[in-house]
Design a protein around this motif. Structure first.
Motif, PDB file in Angstrom:
ATOM      1  N   UNK A 140       0.794  -1.234   0.000  1.00  0.00           N
ATOM      2  CA  UNK A 140       0.000   0.000   0.000  1.00  0.00           C
ATOM      3  C   UNK A 140       0.824   1.280   0.000  1.00  0.00           C
ATOM      4  N   UNK A 141       1.953   1.284   0.685  1.00  0.00           N
ATOM      5  CA  UNK A 141       2.702   2.535   0.797  1.00  0.00           C
ATOM      6  C   UNK A 141       3.911   2.604  -0.131  1.00  0.00           C
ATOM      7  N   UNK A 142       4.524   1.450  -0.382  1.00  0.00           N
ATOM      8  CA  UNK A 142       5.650   1.447  -1.317  1.00  0.00           C
ATOM      9  C   UNK A 142       5.172   1.179  -2.741  1.00  0.00           C
ATOM     10  N   UNK A 143       3.943   0.682  -2.884  1.00  0.00           N
ATOM     11  CA  UNK A 143       3.363   0.448  -4.207  1.00  0.00           C
ATOM     12  C   UNK A 143       3.922  -0.754  -4.934  1.00  0.00           C
ATOM     13  N   UNK A 144       4.516  -1.676  -4.215  1.00  0.00           N
ATOM     14  CA  UNK A 144       5.087  -2.858  -4.860  1.00  0.00           C
ATOM     15  C   UNK A 144       3.986  -3.814  -5.308  1.00  0.00           C
ATOM     16  N   UNK A 145       4.242  -4.515  -6.392  1.00  0.00           N
ATOM     17  CA  UNK A 145       3.307  -5.522  -6.900  1.00  0.00           C
ATOM     18  C   UNK A 145       3.416  -6.778  -6.041  1.00  0.00           C
ATOM     19  N   UNK A 146       2.351  -7.578  -6.045  1.00  0.00           N
ATOM     20  CA  UNK A 146       2.361  -8.815  -5.259  1.00  0.00           C
ATOM     21  C   UNK A 146       3.550  -9.691  -5.636  1.00  0.00           C
ATOM     22  N   UNK A 147       3.820  -9.810  -6.925  1.00  0.00           N
ATOM     23  CA  UNK A 147       4.935 -10.642  -7.382  1.00  0.00           C
ATOM     24  C   UNK A 147       6.275 -10.151  -6.870  1.00  0.00           C
ATOM     25  N   UNK A 148       6.465  -8.838  -6.840  1.00  0.00           N
ATOM     26  CA  UNK A 148       7.722  -8.271  -6.345  1.00  0.00           C
ATOM     27  C   UNK A 148       7.895  -8.526  -4.852  1.00  0.00           C
ATOM     28  N   UNK A 149       6.812  -8.397  -4.111  1.00  0.00           N
ATOM     29  CA  UNK A 149       6.877  -8.655  -2.660  1.00  0.00           C
ATOM     30  C   UNK A 149       7.179 -10.127  -2.421  1.00  0.00           C
ATOM     31  N   UNK A 150       6.496 -11.006  -3.171  1.00  0.00           N
ATOM     32  CA  UNK A 150       6.699 -12.452  -3.017  1.00  0.00           C
ATOM     33  C   UNK A 150       8.150 -12.813  -3.308  1.00  0.00           C
ATOM     34  N   UNK A 151       8.709 -12.246  -4.354  1.00  0.00           N
ATOM     35  CA  UNK A 151      10.107 -12.521  -4.715  1.00  0.00           C
ATOM     36  C   UNK A 151      11.052 -12.011  -3.635  1.00  0.00           C
ATOM     37  N   UNK A 152      10.783 -10.822  -3.125  1.00  0.00           N
ATOM     38  CA  UNK A 152      11.640 -10.215  -2.099  1.00  0.00           C
ATOM     39  C   UNK A 152      11.640 -11.045  -0.816  1.00  0.00           C
ATOM     40  N   UNK A 153      10.448 -11.595  -0.458  1.00  0.00           N
ATOM     41  CA  UNK A 153      10.336 -12.335   0.805  1.00  0.00           C
ATOM     42  C   UNK A 153      10.489 -13.847   0.628  1.00  0.00           C
ATOM     43  N   UNK A 155       8.264 -15.983  -0.694  1.00  0.00           N
ATOM     44  CA  UNK A 155       7.020 -16.728  -0.469  1.00  0.00           C
ATOM     45  C   UNK A 155       6.123 -16.589  -1.696  1.00  0.00           C
ATOM     46  N   UNK A 156       5.015 -17.320  -1.722  1.00  0.00           N
ATOM     47  CA  UNK A 156       4.138 -17.321  -2.899  1.00  0.00           C
ATOM     48  C   UNK A 156       3.297 -16.041  -2.973  1.00  0.00           C
ATOM     49  N   UNK A 157       2.841 -15.762  -4.189  1.00  0.00           N
ATOM     50  CA  UNK A 157       1.955 -14.615  -4.402  1.00  0.00           C
ATOM     51  C   UNK A 157       0.662 -14.823  -3.626  1.00  0.00           C
ATOM     52  N   UNK A 158       0.192 -16.048  -3.570  1.00  0.00           N
ATOM     53  CA  UNK A 158      -1.033 -16.356  -2.827  1.00  0.00           C
ATOM     54  C   UNK A 158      -0.875 -15.988  -1.350  1.00  0.00           C
ATOM     55  N   UNK A 159       0.275 -16.277  -0.785  1.00  0.00           N
ATOM     56  CA  UNK A 159       0.518 -15.928   0.622  1.00  0.00           C
ATOM     57  C   UNK A 159       0.506 -14.411   0.799  1.00  0.00           C
ATOM     58  N   UNK A 160       1.079 -13.692  -0.156  1.00  0.00           N
ATOM     59  CA  UNK A 160       1.084 -12.222  -0.094  1.00  0.00           C
ATOM     60  C   UNK A 160      -0.359 -11.714  -0.104  1.00  0.00           C
ATOM     61  N   UNK A 161      -1.170 -12.260  -1.009  1.00  0.00           N
ATOM     62  CA  UNK A 161      -2.575 -11.843  -1.109  1.00  0.00           C
ATOM     63  C   UNK A 161      -3.309 -12.075   0.207  1.00  0.00           C
ATOM     64  N   UNK A 162      -3.044 -13.190   0.845  1.00  0.00           N
ATOM     65  CA  UNK A 162      -3.700 -13.511   2.119  1.00  0.00           C
ATOM     66  C   UNK A 162      -3.269 -12.543   3.218  1.00  0.00           C
ATOM     67  N   UNK A 163      -1.977 -12.213   3.269  1.00  0.00           N
ATOM     68  CA  UNK A 163      -1.493 -11.256   4.276  1.00  0.00           C
ATOM     69  C   UNK A 163      -2.134  -9.885   4.078  1.00  0.00           C
ATOM     70  N   UNK A 164      -2.212  -9.431   2.829  1.00  0.00           N
ATOM     71  CA  UNK A 164      -2.808  -8.125   2.550  1.00  0.00           C
ATOM     72  C   UNK A 164      -4.291  -8.134   2.915  1.00  0.00           C
ATOM     73  N   UNK A 165      -4.992  -9.183   2.545  1.00  0.00           N
ATOM     74  CA  UNK A 165      -6.424  -9.283   2.873  1.00  0.00           C
ATOM     75  C   UNK A 165      -6.630  -9.292   4.390  1.00  0.00           C
ATOM     76  N   UNK A 166      -5.773 -10.009   5.092  1.00  0.00           N
ATOM     77  CA  UNK A 166      -5.852 -10.061   6.559  1.00  0.00           C
ATOM     78  C   UNK A 166      -5.655  -8.666   7.157  1.00  0.00           C
TER      79      UNK A 166
END
Length: 177
Positions: A140-153, A155-166
């Motif tokens: 939300x604040x850095x504007x990174x795409x789900x794929x970029x966050x997943x690659x950086x951490x 973990x899977x894109x699905x996990x990123x989506x779940x964290x954001x939704x949570x």
């Protein structure tokens, strides 16, 4: 004779300048469009479209009736505008005016309320698990795409989506209180 005012229009420029100086026709074109459109603010745009088309043509050589040609071009511009308006459903759009959509005033109460809301969001973010908070902030604040966050951490894109939704659900619950 000018069919709009009943007087002869001045001929643009001299013979050597006729290809680029159509400015003598601008007042007559403005009147022509003003009588035919409901929105006065587009009249100058329509005149500009006619002037652009005449400029692209470059030379009036081969045109027997220059005034007639210019107004035929104006008629085409008007038809093109009507087609664009129809495709864009322009009649269904409303103008944003201050009367209909007043700007919010920055009152002391409104500033205090905004500060309280920001503090509430910060508290809600602090309540989140660190990883969920970090992922939410990256998105939300850095504007990174789900794929970029997943690659950086790693973990899977699905996990990123779940964290954001949570995080979004948690913040929404806290703000609803």
């Amino acid at each position: 004779m000018n069919r709009l005012s009943g007087s002869s229009l001045p001929q643009p420029g001299g013979a050597e300048n006729r290809a680029t100086d159509y400015s003598a026709y601008i007042p007559a074109l403005r009147r022509y469009f003003a009588r035919r459109v409901t929105s006065a603010h587009i009249v100058d745009d329509l005149v500009q479209d006619v002037m652009l088309r005449m400029h692209v043509r470059q030379s009036p050589d081969g045109i027997d009736n220059l005034e007639g040609y210019i107004f035929r071009t104006a008629s085409s511009v008007l038809r093109d505008q009507a087609r664009r308006d129809q495709v864009r459903h322009a009649k269904g759009h409303d103008e944003l005016t201050e009367k209909d959509h007043p700007a919010e005033e920055r009152t002391a109460d409104r500033v205090l309320q905004a500060r309280e809301e920001i503090a509430q969001v910060v508290r809600a973010l602090e309540e989140l698990p660190e990883r969920t908070r970090d992922i939410f902030l990256m998105r939300r604040y850095e504007g990174l795409a789900y794929g970029d966050i997943a690659e950086r951490l790693g973990i899977s894109v699905s996990a990123i989506e779940k964290h954001v939704a949570k995080a979004v659900a948690h913040i929404a619950r806290r703000m609803a209180r």
